[in-house]
Design an enzyme around this catalytic site. Structure first.
Site, mmCIF file in Angstrom:
data_model
loop_
_atom_site.group_PDB
_atom_site.id
_atom_site.type_symbol
_atom_site.label_atom_id
_atom_site.label_comp_id
_atom_site.label_asym_id
_atom_site.label_seq_id
_atom_site.Cartn_x
_atom_site.Cartn_y
_atom_site.Cartn_z
ATOM 1 N N CYS A 1 13.302 10.718 7.406
ATOM 2 C CA CYS A 1 13.299 10.169 8.759
ATOM 3 C C CYS A 1 14.657 10.273 9.431
ATOM 4 O O CYS A 1 14.747 10.383 10.648
ATOM 5 C CB CYS A 1 12.826 8.720 8.736
ATOM 6 S SG CYS A 1 13.733 7.685 7.578
ATOM 7 N N GLY B 1 7.226 4.528 8.529
ATOM 8 C CA GLY B 1 6.340 5.642 8.842
ATOM 9 C C GLY B 1 6.593 6.150 10.244
ATOM 10 O O GLY B 1 7.692 6.014 10.794
ATOM 11 N N SER B 2 5.574 6.685 10.847
ATOM 12 C CA SER B 2 5.722 7.337 12.145
ATOM 13 C C SER B 2 5.841 6.309 13.266
ATOM 14 O O SER B 2 5.324 5.185 13.172
ATOM 15 C CB SER B 2 4.530 8.254 12.420
ATOM 16 O OG SER B 2 3.363 7.493 12.686
ATOM 17 N N THR B 3 6.484 6.725 14.346
ATOM 18 C CA THR B 3 6.621 5.854 15.508
ATOM 19 C C THR B 3 5.268 5.542 16.119
ATOM 20 O O THR B 3 5.035 4.417 16.588
ATOM 21 C CB THR B 3 7.551 6.517 16.544
ATOM 22 O OG1 THR B 3 8.858 6.650 15.972
ATOM 23 C CG2 THR B 3 7.643 5.698 17.820
ATOM 24 N N GLU B 4 4.365 6.517 16.112
ATOM 25 C CA GLU B 4 3.034 6.294 16.696
ATOM 26 C C GLU B 4 2.306 5.159 15.980
ATOM 27 O O GLU B 4 1.717 4.273 16.615
ATOM 28 C CB GLU B 4 2.216 7.579 16.640
ATOM 29 C CG GLU B 4 2.702 8.697 17.553
ATOM 30 C CD GLU B 4 3.973 9.365 17.053
ATOM 31 O OE1 GLU B 4 4.668 10.009 17.871
ATOM 32 O OE2 GLU B 4 4.301 9.245 15.849
ATOM 33 N N LYS C 1 0.852 -1.199 0.000
ATOM 34 C CA LYS C 1 0.000 0.000 0.000
ATOM 35 C C LYS C 1 0.881 1.240 0.000
ATOM 36 O O LYS C 1 1.602 1.486 0.964
ATOM 37 C CB LYS C 1 -0.910 0.049 1.222
ATOM 38 C CG LYS C 1 -1.954 1.182 1.135
ATOM 39 C CD LYS C 1 -2.595 1.494 2.467
ATOM 40 C CE LYS C 1 -1.790 2.485 3.270
ATOM 41 N NZ LYS C 1 -1.750 3.842 2.643
ATOM 42 N N GLU D 1 10.557 0.604 10.324
ATOM 43 C CA GLU D 1 11.512 1.700 10.151
ATOM 44 C C GLU D 1 10.753 2.979 10.421
ATOM 45 O O GLU D 1 9.899 3.385 9.634
ATOM 46 C CB GLU D 1 12.102 1.673 8.733
ATOM 47 C CG GLU D 1 13.361 2.502 8.599
ATOM 48 C CD GLU D 1 13.080 3.904 8.085
ATOM 49 O OE1 GLU D 1 13.059 4.823 8.935
ATOM 50 O OE2 GLU D 1 12.887 4.078 6.882
ATOM 51 N N GLU E 1 9.955 15.079 16.256
ATOM 52 C CA GLU E 1 10.274 14.989 14.832
ATOM 53 C C GLU E 1 9.362 15.940 14.060
ATOM 54 O O GLU E 1 8.151 15.728 13.976
ATOM 55 C CB GLU E 1 10.099 13.560 14.335
ATOM 56 C CG GLU E 1 10.553 13.380 12.900
ATOM 57 C CD GLU E 1 10.395 11.958 12.403
ATOM 58 O OE1 GLU E 1 11.185 11.546 11.545
ATOM 59 O OE2 GLU E 1 9.475 11.270 12.875
ATOM 60 N N GLY F 1 3.748 2.875 14.143
ATOM 61 C CA GLY F 1 4.526 1.668 14.380
ATOM 62 C C GLY F 1 4.117 0.970 15.662
ATOM 63 O O GLY F 1 4.036 -0.272 15.710
#
Length: 787
Positions: A299, A243-246, A191, A265, A393, A248
Site C-alpha cells: 500500500c 485494504g482498498s479505499t473503496e 478475518k 489503513e 493504485e 474502506g
C-alpha cells in the site's frame, strides 16, 4: 550445470530452492479442509473454497466459507472471553504475548515457507522481513501490556474487535492487528483475506499450542460476505480494516452512527523523490525496495518516482540497467527478487490498467517474467501527472517516472494525489529532506531509505489513505477507550429554521442582525435571510444570519487561504490565544449579560464566561507543549513522531453552553494549527457572533476562525460532503451523528461525533489532551544516520 569456474566468470545465480516438505505435510494432514478457529477450537469444515498457490496455480488447501452464523458464534466467544482477559493484570497479558512471540520464532521457517507458497512472495522477504517483524510486534506489545496500566492510566479496553486484513502481508497484518488488541485487553474476531488465509490458521494453531484463553482470538475465514457480517455485527465495539479505499468507504458508511470505534489503513500512491544531489546508486536500490518489493503489492509502495530534471537521464539509465538483473520467478528460490502476483484476478487488473496507460501515451520499460501469474518489473515514462498510471493504485510491480525542476515543484507533484500514506525523499542535504518532509501530506516519510517498518513507530495515512495508526504508542491508542461521558438524554436537533426572516416580537433597543464571519470579515449570508433568536421565555433577542451551502463553501475557501497559521510556531499561536483571553476578560460583563439574556442565572453566566477565559489560557499553554516523540526503532535511525494539524476542520457546536461549548471546541483546534469553520449553537448563536470583535482585536489572522450560523444539521451536511474539509467534529443529535459519519466517507475525513448533551463543558469533561489528540495526526519521519 554451471561449473564453479564459469560461475566466477558469469556471476550467475544457480538454483537455491527452499524445501517446503514440512508445509506440504501439514497441508496434507488437513486435506479434508480447514474450519474456523472459534472459542479456542477448530470447527469442522463447512462449505469450502479453494486456496490456490499463485506461483504454480495448484490448489493447496480448502478453507471454510464463513457465514453470518459463524461470525455470530465467534463474536459470542470473543464477548464471553473479553471480560476475564481484560481483568488480567497487564503483566499476565504480557506473558501470553511473550509466549506468542517465542512460539512464532520457533515456527519461523514453517511460517515463512507457508506464506511464500500461499501469497507468492519471495522466500527471502517472508523469511527475513515478514516473520521477524511478526515476532517483533508481539514482543513490543508484550511490553505495552506490561505498561498499559501506568502509561494509559485512565484508559479501558474497547471490547470486542472485528479485524479484516488484506492478502499482501497476511501474517504481518495479523500481527499488526492482534498484538495491540490483546495488549490492551480486547478480544478479537479476525478475518484473513480470501486468497491468503493459511498463515492465519497456522497462527490459530499456535494460539492453541500455548493454551491462550479460549475466545480471546477467533479466526473466521471467508470472502467479502464474511467481512460484511463482521462489519454489520451489532456486538462488535471496534472495527479495524486494511485494504482498498473503496471498501474502506463502504465500512465507514456501514458503521456510521453505530458508535463503533474505527481505524482504516487504505490505499496509497506514494511519491519517491530524488533530488539532484542524491546518491543515485543508493536511490536506484531504494526504488527496488520501494516498488518491486512484494511484487509492488504494497500500500505504501513508491509507485511515483519524481526525479530532478538535471539527473533524470542518468537516473533513468541506471534504473533500467538495474531492472535487467532482477530475477522474477519461483518464490521458493532464495535468489528470486520478484515473485508471483497473488491471484489471476489481480494480474488481469494490472494488465488492464497498463493497457489504459499505454493508450494515454505511456512508454513501458520492462524486464522479463515467466508464464503464469507473474508480471515483469515495469517502469513507465511519458506519464502525465493526471494520467491513469500516475493517479490510480496499480498494486503491482509498476512505477512511473516524472521530472521536476525545483523543490516546490517536487512537493506539488508529490501532494497531487488523493492519498497520503507514505513518501520517500533522497538527497545528501538533510535540511532539504526535512523541509520537504514537513510539506508532504503523508503519515510516513522515509529519508534516504524506504519501506522501513518497526513495531515501535506508528504507521498510517492522511486523506484517502485512511485514519488511525498501527504500531507504537499511537497504535495502542486505537485499541483503548478513554472515559467518555454518557448523555442523560438525547440531544434532539433544534427545530428547522423558517425560510423567511422575522422576529416574532419587538426587539428592545437598537435592532442588530449578527452577520456571518468569513475570512476575518463580517458578511451577509448568501441567501439574504436571517432567523430570530429568542430567550428561554420566547422574547426576541435579535437576528442571526441563516447560512447555506454557499456560505460554508466560502468559509472553507477562506480557511484554506490561511495557510500561514499551521506554519506558525506554537509560541506564536499561544501569544494569539493569550490575547484572545485578555480581550474576552475585558468584555466579561458583556458576555455574561448575553448569556443571561438566554435565560441563564447570573452565577451560571459568570461561571461560563470565566471558564471560557480559563480555557483560552489552557490551550494557549498547550500550543507549544503538545510535543511529538523520538521512537525507539531500528539501530542507526532517528524516527520522529510529529504532531501535525488535520488542516481545515468543520466544528458543529452543542446547543447548550453557547459560549463555552464553542470556545472549548474551537480553541484546541486552532491551538494545534488548524483552521476552522464553526457552526455555533443554533438556538443561541449570538454568544459566538459576539466573539467576532474579540478575534479582530486579538490578531487572529483572517480565515483561521470562520463562523456560519444557521440550521446546524443542514450546514453539517455540506461540511461532511466537502472534500476540502479534513476533519469534522459534531456535537449534536444521534441522527446527526449517523449523517455526519456516513457523509464523511467521501474523502474519508476524520470525525469525532458525540451526543451534544453528554458533556458538562464547565468541568473536566470539557477540556483536556484528548481534544488535542483529536485535532492532530501523527507523521513519522525516518532518518537514518552514519555511513
Amino acid at each position: 550445470m554451471n561449473s564453479i569456474a564459469n560461475l566466477i566468470d558469469t556471476m550467475e545465480y544457480g538454483p537455491a530452492p527452499e524445501s517446503d516438505d514440512i508445509v506440504r505435510t501439514w497441508l496434507a494432514e488437513n486435506k479434508a479442509g480447514f474450519g474456523h478457529f472459534i472459542g479456542g477450537a477448530f470447527t469442522r469444515p463447512g462449505k469450502t473454497f479453494e486456496v490456490i498457490s499463485p506461483a504454480t496455480g495448484e490448489t493447496i488447501a480448502h478453507v471454510t466459507q464463513g457465514t453470518a452464523d459463524d461470525v455470530d458464534a465467534a463474536v459470542k466467544a470473543a464477548r464471553s472471553a473479553q471480560g476475564e482477559w481484560a481483568a488480567l493484570s497487564g503483566h499476565e497479558r504480557a506473558r501470553w504475548l511473550y509466549a506468542l512471540a517465542r512460539r512464532i520464532q520457533q515456527h519461523a521457517r514453517f511460517l515463512a515457507v507457508l506464506e511464500s507458497i500461499d501469497n507468492g512472495k519471495p522466500i527471502r522477504e517472508a523469511r527475513d522481513i515478514d516473520v521477524p517483524l511478526v515476532a517483533r510486534h508481539f514482543y513490543h506489545h508484550a511490553g505495552w501490556a506490561e505498561l498499559v496500566e501506568t502509561e494509559f492510566p485512565d484508559a479501558k479496553p474497547v471490547g470486542v474487535c472485528g479485524q479484516i486484513i488484506p492478502w499482501n502481508f497476511p501474517l504481518l497484518m495479523l500481527a499488526w492487528k492482534i498484538a495491540p488488541a490483546l495488549a490492551a485487553g480486547n478480544s478479537v474476531v479476525l478475518k484473513p483475506a480470501e486468497y491468503t488465509p493459511l498463515t492465519a490458521l497456522a497462527f490459530a494453531k499456535i494460539c492453541d499450542e500455548i493454551g491462550l484463553p479460549k475466545g480471546v482470538v477467533n479466526i473466521v475465514t471467508g470472502d467479502g460476505v464474511t467481512g460484511e457480517a463482521i462489519v454489520n455485527h451489532g456486538d462488535i465495539d471496534k472495527l479495524a480494516f486494511t485494504g482498498s479505499t473503496e471498501v474502506g468507504r463502504l465500512i465507514r458508511r456501514a458503521s456510521a452512527g453505530t458508535g463503533k470505534k474505527l481505524t482504516l489503513e487504505l490505499g496509497g500512491k506514494s511519491p519517491f523523490i530524488v533530488f539532484a544531489d542524491a546518491d543515485l546508486d543508493a536511490a536506484v536500490e531504494g526504488v527496488v525496495d520501494a516498488i518491486w518489493f512484494n511484487q509492488g503489492q504494497v500500500c505504501c509502495a513508491g509507485a511515483r518516482i519524481l526525479v530532478a530534471e538535471a539527473v533524470a537521464d542518468r537516473f533513468g539509465a541506471l534504473l533500467r540497467e538495474r531492472m535487467k538483473h532482477l530475477r522474477v520467478g519461483d518464490p521458493l528460490d532464495k535468489s528470486t527478487d520478484v515473485g508471483a502476483i497473488v491471484h489471476p484476478v489481480q494480474l488481469a487488473r494490472i494488465r488492464e490498467l497498463m493497457d489504459k496507460g499505454v493508450s494515454e501515451g505511456a512508454q513501458l520499460h520492462q524486464g522479463d517474467a515467466p508464464d503464469g501469474c507473474f508480471y515483469p518489473p515495469t517502469l513507465a515514462t511519458g506519464v502525465e501527472p493526471a494520467s491513469t498510471l500516475a493517479t490510480e493504485e496499480i498494486f503491482g510491480p509498476v512505477a512511473t517516472l516524472t521530472t521536476f525542476r525545483t523543490p516546490t515543484d517536487a512537493v506539488a507533484l508529490a501532494n497531487n494525489t488523493r492519498y497520503g500514506l507514505a513518501a520517500s525523499i533522497w538527497s545528501e542535504n538533510v535540511n532539504l529532506c526535512l523541509g520537504v518532509a514537513a510539506e508532504i501530506k503523508a503519515g510516513v516519510v522515509w529519508i534516504n531509505c524506504t519501506n522501513v517498518f518497526d513495531a515501535g513507530a506508528g504507521f498510517g495515512g492522511y486523506r484517502e489513505s485512511g485514519f488511525g495508526r498501527e504500531g507504537g504508542r499511537e497504535g495502542m491508542h486505537a485499541y483503548l477507550a478513554m472515559p467518555a461521558p454518557k448523555a442523560p438524554k438525547a440531544d434532539d436537533a433544534p427545530a428547522p429554521i423558517p425560510p423567511a426572516p422575522g422576529l416574532g416580537g419587538a426587539v428592545v433597543g437598537i435592532d442588530r442582525t449578527a452577520k456571518l464571519y468569513v475570512g476575518g470579515k463580517q458578511k451577509r449570508p448568501d441567501g439574504g435571510y436571517s432567523y430570530p433568536v429568542t430567550s428561554a421565555k420566547g422574547e426576541a433577542l435579535g437576528l442571526a444570519g441563516h447560512g447555506n451551502r454557499k456560505d460554508i463553501r466560502d468559509a472553507v475557501e477562506a480557511a484554506h487561504k490561511a495557510t500561514g497559521w499551521g506554519a506558525a510556531t506554537g509560541h506564536n499561536r499561544a501569544q494569539v490565544l493569550y490575547y484572545v483571553a485578555e480581550n474576552l476578560a475585558a468584555r466579561a460583563d458583556e458576555f455574561a449579560s448575553r448569556l443571561k439574556s438566554f435565560g441563564q442565572s447570573a452565577s451560571k453566566a459568570n461561571r461560563e464566561v470565566e471558564t471560557a477565559i480559563q480555557r483560552c489560557f489552557w490551550y494557549a499553554a498547550q500550543a507549544d507543549k503538545f510535543d511529538g516523540a523520538v521512537h525507539q526503532t531500528k539501530s542507526a535511525h532517528v524516527t520522529l513522531a510529529m504532531h501535525e494539524p488535520l488542516g481545515v476542520m468543520g466544528i458543529a457546536c452543542p446547543t447548550a453552553f453557547p459560549l463555552l461549548g464553542f470556545v472549548s471546541l474551537v480553541l484546541p483546534a486552532i491551538a494545534m494549527g488548524n483552521r476552522v469553520v464553526a457552526i455555533p449553537s443554533q438556538t443561541h448563536p449570538l454568544a459566538a457572533t459576539d466573539l467576532y470583535q474579540v478575534f479582530d482585536t486579538s490578531d487572529v489572522p483572517g480565515g483561521v476562525v470562520n463562523i456560519v450560523t444557521g440550521e446546524r444539521d443542514e450546514l453539517v451536511k455540506t461540511l461532511a460532503d466537502h472534500d476540502g474539509v479534513d476533519g469534522l467534529w459534531y456535537f449534536g443529535s444521534n441522527a446527526g451523528i449517523a449523517m455526519a459519519e456516513e457523509r464523511s466517507a467521501g474523502n474519508l475525513k476524520q470525525t469525532w461525533c458525540e451526543n451534544g448533551a453528554a458533556r458538562d463543558w464547565t468541568g473536566p469533561d470539557g477540556f483536556g489532551r484528548q481534544f488535542l489528540h483529536r485535532a492532530t495526526q501523527v507523521k513519522n519521519i525516518w532518518v537514518p544516520y552514519g555511513e
